[in-house]
Scaffold this motif. Structure first.
Motif, PDB file in Angstrom:
ATOM      1  N   GLU A   1       0.825  -1.209   0.000  1.00 30.49           N
ATOM      2  CA  GLU A   1       0.000   0.000   0.000  1.00 30.49           C
ATOM      3  C   GLU A   1       0.861   1.262   0.000  1.00 30.49           C
TER       4      GLU A   1
ATOM      5  N   SER B   1       0.233  -8.369  -1.143  1.00 29.30           N
ATOM      6  CA  SER B   1      -0.005  -7.728   0.144  1.00 29.30           C
ATOM      7  C   SER B   1      -0.541  -8.730   1.169  1.00 29.30           C
TER       8      SER B   1
ATOM      9  N   ALA C   1      -3.913  -7.480   2.442  1.00 27.64           N
ATOM     10  CA  ALA C   1      -5.044  -7.732   1.552  1.00 27.64           C
ATOM     11  C   ALA C   1      -5.621  -9.119   1.795  1.00 27.64           C
TER      12      ALA C   1
END
Length: 254
Positions: free
Chosen positions: A100, A172, A175
């Motif tokens: 991110e 990620s 995520a």
């Protein structure tokens, strides 16, 4: 290149040690663009022949530039001008992942995986994650890169109750945890200085002993359970960590 290593101009008396004079020549050539990232330097014996300096002097100059991050050495390949690393400012007030962070800057986020597997927890993991003795833990270890440059080593431990298959993490981690409805909503971080040992320095492509930042993060779910225990090593030449400070509310109310 020949001008950089010309024997002319080395001052035996008033300009400081010869190895420092050579270091200045090379670092100035890098700063002015005469030497570009990725350019290779001549072998030690060739630099000695070109400059008229001893190989001991050449070696000392090169070692100093490797330690300062100007040069990198690859075993069996030679000495090269180090790639330029853009210095990044990271806010400590935001709970975000590496992926991110890079996306917010318009940069790529890549991983070189070292391991992804489920293990019996270590005593340290049992304490940090609040696990039962018979629990299992998913460990994920990888080098995080952006635009091909290694920036951090990330070693995350997650209870297998939240992450039963670490192979599902390809990008990620947050995520995947969010998809499993167990993304941390708050965290406690501890930051300390570190000098990188041979293994970690090799992974980050910096000199042994280079400055780094060690960050330990414990992430919590809304109900207070610990979901994440991550230990990361960041390159000291690539990161500035920033935090906003405010006046104590009790002081402002007086």
């Amino acid at each position: 290149m020949d001008q950089i290593f010309s024997p002319e101009g080395f001052d035996q008396t008033g300009a400081g040690p010869l190895y420092l004079q050579l270091q200045r020549r090379i670092s100035d050539a890098i700063a002015t663009g005469r030497l570009q990232p990725g350019d290779s330097l001549p072998p030690e014996r060739d630099m000695a022949a070109l400059t008229g300096l001893s190989r001991v002097t050449i070696r000392k100059a090169v070692e100093g530039l490797v330690a300062s991050g100007h040069l990198i050495q690859r075993r069996g390949s030679g000495t090269f001008v180090a790639p330029k690393v853009e210095r990044l400012e990271q806010a400590l007030s935001l709970l975000t992942s590496f992926t991110e962070d890079m996306a917010r800057r318009g940069k790529s986020a890549e991983s070189t995986w070292i391991s992804r597997a489920v293990h019996s927890p270590s005593p340290e993991e049992v304490m940090a994650l609040g696990l039962a003795a018979n629990a299992r833990v998913a460990r994920l270890e990888r080098v995080r890169r952006s635009d091909g440059i290694p920036l951090a080593i990330e070693r995350a431990s997650i209870s297998s109750a939240f992450l039963p298959d670490p192979e599902t993490v390809t990008g990620s981690l947050y995520a995947v945890l969010e998809a499993n409805q167990c993304r941390p909503v708050r965290a406690v971080q501890r930051i300390s200085a570190a000098n990188l040992g041979p293994h970690d320095a090799g992974l980050l492509n910096v000199a042994v002993g280079a400055a780094g930042l060690r960050i330990e993060r414990i992430g919590y779910l809304p109900d207070g359970r610990v979901v994440e225990y991550t230990r990361s090593l960041y390159r000291g030449d690539a990161y500035d960590f920033a935090v906003e400070l405010k006046l104590d509310p009790e002081r402002t109310s007086r």
